[in-house]
Each structure stands twice: as C-alpha cells, then as structure tokens.
Design a protein around this motif. Structure first.
Motif, PDB file in Angstrom:
ATOM      1  N   ASP A 287       0.819  -1.212   0.000  1.00  0.00           N
ATOM      2  CA  ASP A 287       0.000   0.000   0.000  1.00  0.00           C
ATOM      3  C   ASP A 287       0.853   1.263   0.000  1.00  0.00           C
ATOM      4  OD1 ASP A 287       0.540   0.795   2.911  1.00  0.00           O
ATOM      5  OD2 ASP A 287      -0.368  -1.178   3.198  1.00  0.00           O
ATOM      6  N   HIS A 288       2.179   1.114   0.004  1.00  0.00           N
ATOM      7  CA  HIS A 288       3.103   2.253   0.035  1.00  0.00           C
ATOM      8  C   HIS A 288       4.336   1.867  -0.780  1.00  0.00           C
ATOM      9  CE1 HIS A 288       4.835   5.894   2.148  1.00  0.00           C
ATOM     10  NE2 HIS A 288       5.923   5.330   1.628  1.00  0.00           N
ATOM     11  N   ILE A 289       4.228   1.952  -2.100  1.00  0.00           N
ATOM     12  CA  ILE A 289       5.300   1.479  -2.973  1.00  0.00           C
ATOM     13  C   ILE A 289       6.284   2.584  -3.341  1.00  0.00           C
ATOM     14  CG2 ILE A 289       4.037   1.939  -5.117  1.00  0.00           C
ATOM     15  CD1 ILE A 289       6.370  -1.060  -4.397  1.00  0.00           C
ATOM     16  N   ARG A 290       5.935   3.848  -3.131  1.00  0.00           N
ATOM     17  CA  ARG A 290       6.732   4.931  -3.705  1.00  0.00           C
ATOM     18  C   ARG A 290       8.118   5.062  -3.077  1.00  0.00           C
ATOM     19  NH1 ARG A 290       5.849   9.702  -3.510  1.00  0.00           N
ATOM     20  NH2 ARG A 290       6.499  10.312  -5.613  1.00  0.00           N
ATOM     21  N   THR A 291       8.263   4.690  -1.828  1.00  0.00           N
ATOM     22  CA  THR A 291       9.598   4.742  -1.239  1.00  0.00           C
ATOM     23  C   THR A 291      10.519   3.741  -1.919  1.00  0.00           C
ATOM     24  OG1 THR A 291       8.738   5.508   0.883  1.00  0.00           O
ATOM     25  CG2 THR A 291      10.913   4.502   0.899  1.00  0.00           C
ATOM     26  N   ALA A 292      10.035   2.534  -2.133  1.00  0.00           N
ATOM     27  CA  ALA A 292      10.844   1.523  -2.812  1.00  0.00           C
ATOM     28  C   ALA A 292      11.042   1.862  -4.284  1.00  0.00           C
ATOM     29  CB  ALA A 292      10.179   0.151  -2.673  1.00  0.00           C
ATOM     30  N   LEU A 293      10.016   2.431  -4.917  1.00  0.00           N
ATOM     31  CA  LEU A 293      10.057   2.667  -6.360  1.00  0.00           C
ATOM     32  C   LEU A 293      10.868   3.896  -6.729  1.00  0.00           C
ATOM     33  CD1 LEU A 293       8.962   1.672  -9.099  1.00  0.00           C
ATOM     34  CD2 LEU A 293       6.947   3.104  -8.714  1.00  0.00           C
ATOM     35  N   TYR A 294      10.684   4.982  -5.984  1.00  0.00           N
ATOM     36  CA  TYR A 294      11.295   6.258  -6.332  1.00  0.00           C
ATOM     37  C   TYR A 294      12.301   6.770  -5.298  1.00  0.00           C
ATOM     38  CZ  TYR A 294       7.071   6.689  -9.284  1.00  0.00           C
ATOM     39  OH  TYR A 294       6.068   6.485 -10.185  1.00  0.00           O
ATOM     40  N   GLY A 295      12.399   6.109  -4.164  1.00  0.00           N
ATOM     41  CA  GLY A 295      13.169   6.689  -3.074  1.00  0.00           C
ATOM     42  C   GLY A 295      12.472   7.887  -2.464  1.00  0.00           C
ATOM     43  N   ALA A 296      11.140   7.896  -2.544  1.00  0.00           N
ATOM     44  CA  ALA A 296      10.364   9.032  -2.054  1.00  0.00           C
ATOM     45  C   ALA A 296      10.491   9.163  -0.539  1.00  0.00           C
ATOM     46  CB  ALA A 296       8.896   8.863  -2.452  1.00  0.00           C
ATOM     47  N   GLU A 297      10.443  10.401  -0.055  1.00  0.00           N
ATOM     48  CA  GLU A 297      10.580  10.698   1.373  1.00  0.00           C
ATOM     49  C   GLU A 297       9.225  11.121   1.942  1.00  0.00           C
ATOM     50  OE1 GLU A 297      13.107  10.511   3.462  1.00  0.00           O
ATOM     51  OE2 GLU A 297      14.713   9.970   2.063  1.00  0.00           O
ATOM     52  N   TYR A 298       8.972  10.709   3.187  1.00  0.00           N
ATOM     53  CA  TYR A 298       7.714  11.032   3.860  1.00  0.00           C
ATOM     54  C   TYR A 298       7.986  11.415   5.305  1.00  0.00           C
ATOM     55  CZ  TYR A 298       5.286   9.025  -0.101  1.00  0.00           C
ATOM     56  OH  TYR A 298       4.824   8.780  -1.367  1.00  0.00           O
ATOM     57  N   GLU A 299       7.058  12.153   5.890  1.00  0.00           N
ATOM     58  CA  GLU A 299       7.071  12.418   7.318  1.00  0.00           C
ATOM     59  C   GLU A 299       6.154  11.430   8.013  1.00  0.00           C
ATOM     60  OE1 GLU A 299       8.043  17.198   7.393  1.00  0.00           O
ATOM     61  OE2 GLU A 299       5.971  16.538   7.706  1.00  0.00           O
ATOM     62  N   VAL A 300       6.582  10.972   9.183  1.00  0.00           N
ATOM     63  CA  VAL A 300       5.795  10.019   9.962  1.00  0.00           C
ATOM     64  C   VAL A 300       5.685  10.521  11.399  1.00  0.00           C
ATOM     65  CG1 VAL A 300       6.519   8.084   8.497  1.00  0.00           C
ATOM     66  CG2 VAL A 300       7.776   8.588  10.604  1.00  0.00           C
ATOM     67  N   ALA A 301       4.664  10.056  12.088  1.00  0.00           N
ATOM     68  CA  ALA A 301       4.468  10.436  13.488  1.00  0.00           C
ATOM     69  C   ALA A 301       3.664   9.344  14.179  1.00  0.00           C
ATOM     70  CB  ALA A 301       3.731  11.772  13.586  1.00  0.00           C
ATOM     71  N   LEU A 302       3.763   9.297  15.492  1.00  0.00           N
ATOM     72  CA  LEU A 302       2.891   8.426  16.275  1.00  0.00           C
ATOM     73  C   LEU A 302       1.599   9.202  16.536  1.00  0.00           C
ATOM     74  CD1 LEU A 302       5.382   6.765  18.777  1.00  0.00           C
ATOM     75  CD2 LEU A 302       4.575   5.930  16.551  1.00  0.00           C
ATOM     76  N   ALA A 303       0.525   8.778  15.891  1.00  0.00           N
ATOM     77  CA  ALA A 303      -0.713   9.552  15.891  1.00  0.00           C
ATOM     78  C   ALA A 303      -1.352   9.640  17.268  1.00  0.00           C
ATOM     79  CB  ALA A 303      -1.705   8.946  14.897  1.00  0.00           C
ATOM     80  N   ASN A 304      -1.053   8.693  18.144  1.00  0.00           N
ATOM     81  CA  ASN A 304      -1.605   8.715  19.504  1.00  0.00           C
ATOM     82  C   ASN A 304      -0.673   9.389  20.510  1.00  0.00           C
ATOM     83  OD1 ASN A 304       0.013   6.367  18.917  1.00  0.00           O
ATOM     84  ND2 ASN A 304      -0.498   5.570  20.945  1.00  0.00           N
ATOM     85  N   ARG A 305       0.508   9.872  20.023  1.00  0.00           N
ATOM     86  CA  ARG A 305       1.501  10.489  20.926  1.00  0.00           C
ATOM     87  C   ARG A 305       2.156  11.683  20.230  1.00  0.00           C
ATOM     88  NH1 ARG A 305       5.155   5.405  21.967  1.00  0.00           N
ATOM     89  NH2 ARG A 305       6.394   6.925  23.158  1.00  0.00           N
ATOM     90  N   MET A 306       1.340  12.522  19.607  1.00  0.00           N
ATOM     91  CA  MET A 306       1.854  13.615  18.789  1.00  0.00           C
ATOM     92  C   MET A 306       2.622  14.655  19.586  1.00  0.00           C
ATOM     93  SD  MET A 306       0.981  13.047  15.560  1.00  0.00           S
ATOM     94  CE  MET A 306       0.978  14.639  14.736  1.00  0.00           C
ATOM     95  N   ASP A 307       2.336  14.805  20.854  1.00  0.00           N
ATOM     96  CA  ASP A 307       2.968  15.857  21.653  1.00  0.00           C
ATOM     97  C   ASP A 307       4.232  15.396  22.364  1.00  0.00           C
ATOM     98  OD1 ASP A 307       1.649  14.158  23.351  1.00  0.00           O
ATOM     99  OD2 ASP A 307       0.646  15.732  24.510  1.00  0.00           O
ATOM    100  N   GLU A 308       4.666  14.155  22.121  1.00  0.00           N
ATOM    101  CA  GLU A 308       5.882  13.653  22.749  1.00  0.00           C
ATOM    102  C   GLU A 308       7.101  13.953  21.882  1.00  0.00           C
ATOM    103  OE1 GLU A 308       5.857   9.673  24.226  1.00  0.00           O
ATOM    104  OE2 GLU A 308       3.713   9.747  24.730  1.00  0.00           O
ATOM    105  N   ALA A 309       8.188  14.293  22.507  1.00  0.00           N
ATOM    106  CA  ALA A 309       9.417  14.605  21.781  1.00  0.00           C
ATOM    107  C   ALA A 309      10.039  13.333  21.204  1.00  0.00           C
ATOM    108  CB  ALA A 309      10.410  15.283  22.718  1.00  0.00           C
ATOM    109  N   ALA A 310      10.737  13.507  20.093  1.00  0.00           N
ATOM    110  CA  ALA A 310      11.438  12.379  19.491  1.00  0.00           C
ATOM    111  C   ALA A 310      12.541  11.897  20.426  1.00  0.00           C
ATOM    112  CB  ALA A 310      12.019  12.775  18.149  1.00  0.00           C
TER     113      ALA A 310
END
Length: 431
Positions: free
Chosen positions: A327-350
């Motif tokens: 369901d997410h082929i573009r990273t493998a296909l193009y080397g595409a970059e995305y932002e990710v987050a923990l949706a239930n912990r958005m206010d926590e620091a990395a």
C-alpha cells in the motif's frame, strides 16, 4: 510534522483529521487505513479554478485520475466543476459507474486498446489524447464505425526534461509518450490526423513530468510548442483551439520540498502563453490542465498499527507496521521521502531515529527511513502524511495482502468510500 488542511493535534496529543481522531478512525475502520481530508481536496480544486479565472483565459481543468480514483472521488470532482482524465478502461468504467458526465472525460494512454477505444466511443467521451502514429488510423476507423467524429488532441514530446525522478519524466525526447517535435514525428502525426475524416483535431497536448517545483521546464516546453504550431499553421493551415500543458505541480512531502504556489505557477504559464501567441501571431487557445497529485496528495494520510520494534546497536532501529509496500510502494520505487508520526503520541518529543518498514517479504519494503520518533511501542498508531496520490492507486496484493479501506473525513464525520478487501475477495475468480 507539517499538518496540511484540517489536520490538527488535539489537547490530549492525538492526531485528528477532518475533526475525527486517528484513534477513532482506526478503531472503527481498522488499519492500514487511507484517510482523505475532503475539505482539502475541495479547496485544491477551487484554488485551481480561482487561479485560472484570474488569468482571464478560457480554460478547462481536469483531474488526473491515475493519482487516485474511486466513485466517491469522481462525484466530488463533478461537484467541483472538474473534468476527468482517465488512462484505462478500468478508470473510465469507474468514472461512468459514478455517473460522471462522459463529455467531460479525456482518454489518455500510449497504448489504448481497441476495446478501450470502443468503450469510450460508445460512452461518448469528450476528448482523446492521441499518443502514437498507430493510434491515429485505429481511432479514425473505430470512430467511423461508430458514426461519429472523435475530438482529439495530439500529444507531443517537446524535448524538455523536468527536474524530477527519471521514472516520472515524460517530456524528454527519449519517452514512451507522445510524438517528438524535433524528429518530424509530431508533424507527421498532425498531418495524418488532419487527413482523417472521423477525427476532429482540437489542439496539442504536452506534459513534461511530475512533482515539478517551478515553471522553468513548462515555459521552455511551451515556447517550443508555440514555435512549432506557428510552423504547422504555415505548412498545413492548422490553428490550435486548445493547448493542454498537462499537470505535474509538485507538493510538499517534507521540509526539503519547496513547491511553487500553484497561483504563481498558473499566472506565469498564462503570461507566457499570451506572450508566445502574440510573438507568433497565433490566436489565444483555451488553456487545459490535468493536475492529479496537487489535488489529492496532501489530503491523504495512511494509518498503521505498530507491531514489532527492533534495535540493532550501532546500526539502525526498525519499527514494523501492519502494511508496507503493498500500500506504500513509492519509497521503494522512487526513493520518495515522507514524514511520519505516532498519531496517539503527537505531543511527545522524538527519542531516537527509526526506519519504518512493512510486513512484506522484501528487504526493500520500507515506508520511511531514519525518522525521528518517540520510542514506538507495539499497538501505537503510526501516521504517514501526504499519501493521497499514487498510494491506493498503486496498491497490490503482493504476499496476498488485502487492500486497505479508504475513508473521507469532513466536519467531524467519516464515511467509508472504499471498503477493506476480505479474504473472500482475495480468491474470488480463482478456480
């Protein structure tokens, strides 16, 4: 994480889209899940209309359905005054089954099958973008058999390379798409189309690529096409009523992406069209566009459930989710970059850097590489932003994975527009 459209972080630190929390969506519809911000899609359509109206040109804007298409989206596009660009019999069938007006559909494709051309002729599709010399004779014959004239554009390759990934460049001389301006193929094709009694040649189409951040390439291509059109008028008396410059407007996936605002881009294209036609003493044609990614890309999110977490000391941290390259082929296909987050912990620091991977049996099954996250835990909800274009559309059943559901959210309401596939769906049609 950048939050486009209606996406917000709630006081409790949860991601919400369209007024609905990611946790509520995952609980109701399961994961993986594609979530579309309906208000943002509509606003993007309206931005194109407003910007084009501001140019004072006659125009037509059609959504490039290859980015993502379902019946609910086709109906939304009709409501927003958008045409539809389809590239296969399946896309055409989807649009027609949604009640989309066939007169506002364009049929693209470098290898249109006779069955697809007959399907389009029977439906009354409004325009055919002719892509090859072979197609001209076939379409003319089939249109004659149907007792109609097919309204057409000739797709040309202007020999301009977009500054983008080579897989999504389409306007260079070495391309499977269109007829080349420089080697005489385009002139040969135009002459054949003008001689075909069942073809009505409206104008010219070109498209130089996708995820383009400036108008530099488009303006260079436009200059070449207008010079060529002046020569065709001198040679054959042909005057284009329509000039379709395609789409390809880039979007922001990460901070590294700096796309030009579409309002500025369209103003520059319109100004160049006015100046170029005046220079060559050509009448001003209608300006047609076919945006796809720029309409739906930033409106889409993918929600995953975290499964295993693996740390390799001194090497990399891995977090595995319940989807992946199916369901997410573009990273493998193009080397595409995305932002990710923990949706239930958005206010926590990395806390560390993590590579998000899927559950498919490929080492290349990567969603996002080396992204800052709080320490993920099994059961966390992981969100990937800007997955509205070329994700569900390019999804597969590799490893017998089931395609996710798709939901539209707006004003605190969620509706399932594509149901999740079932195991029964997986074997339907098999002996």
């Amino acid at each position: 994480m950048h939050l486009p459209g209606t996406a917000r972080v709630t006081p409790s630190g949860e991601l919400a889209i369209g007024g609905v929390t990611a946790a509520a969506l995952a609980e109701r519809f399961g994961t993986p899940l594609f979530v579309y911000d309906e208000a943002l899609i509509r606003e993007q359509c309206r931005r194109f209309h407003r910007a084009l109206q501001a140019t004072g040109l006659d125009y037509q804007v059609s959504y490039a359905s290859k980015a993502f298409l379902c019946r609910a989206l086709a109906r939304l596009m009709a409501e927003e005054g958008m045409g539809l660009d389809v590239v296969s019999g399946g896309e055409l069938y989807t649009a027609l089954s949604a009640g989309f007006n066939p007169a506002h559909i364009h049929l693209h494709g470098n290898n249109k099958l006779d069955t697809e051309l007959r399907q389009a002729l029977d439906a009354g599709v409004g325009c055919y973008v002719v892509d090859s010399l072979d197609e001209i004779a076939r379409l003319n014959t089939l249109a004659g058999e149907a007792g109609t004239q097919a309204r057409c554009l000739l797709r040309v390759t202007p020999g301009v390379e977009a500054h983008t990934h080579s897989f999504i460049q389409t306007g260079a001389e070495d391309s499977k798409f269109g007829l080349n301006l420089g080697n005489g193929q385009a002139a040969q094709g135009l002459r054949a189309m003008l001689d075909a009694p069942h073809l009505d040649v409206l104008g010219i189409h070109f498209h130089i690529g996708s995820q383009i951040f400036s108008t530099e390439g488009t303006l260079a291509a436009l200059a070449r096409v207008l010079e060529w059109l002046a020569q065709q008028r001198a040679d054959y008396g042909f005057t284009a009523q329509v000039l379709n410059v395609g789409g390809g407007f880039g979007i922001r996936y990460t901070d590294a992406d700096q796309p030009q605002p579409l309002e500025d881009a369209l103003a520059e294209i319109a100004a160049a069209l006015r100046a170029g036609t005046a220079e060559h003493d050509l009448p001003l044609p209608q300006l047609w566009l076919e945006p796809g990614r720029s309409v739906v890309g930033e409106a889409g999110w993918t929600l995953y459930r975290v499964g295993t977490v693996k740390a390799i000391a001194g090497v990399r941290n891995y977090v595995s989710v319940d989807g992946g390259m199916s369901d997410h082929i573009r990273t493998a296909l193009y080397g595409a970059e995305y932002e990710v987050a923990l949706a239930n912990r958005m206010d926590e620091a990395a806390a560390d850097s993590y590579t998000v991977v899927g559950k498919l049996c490929e080492s290349g099954d990567v969603v996002a590489r080396d992204k800052p996250l709080p320490h993920p835990q099994p059961g966390d909800l992981l969100a990937v932003s800007c997955t509205g274009a070329y994700h569900y559309a390019m999804s597969s059943r590799y490893n017998a994975m089931l395609r996710p559901a798709v939901v539209f959210v707006q004003d605190g309401q969620a509706r399932e527009v594509v149901r999740r596939e079932t195991l029964e769906d997986l074997v339907r049609g098999q002996e």
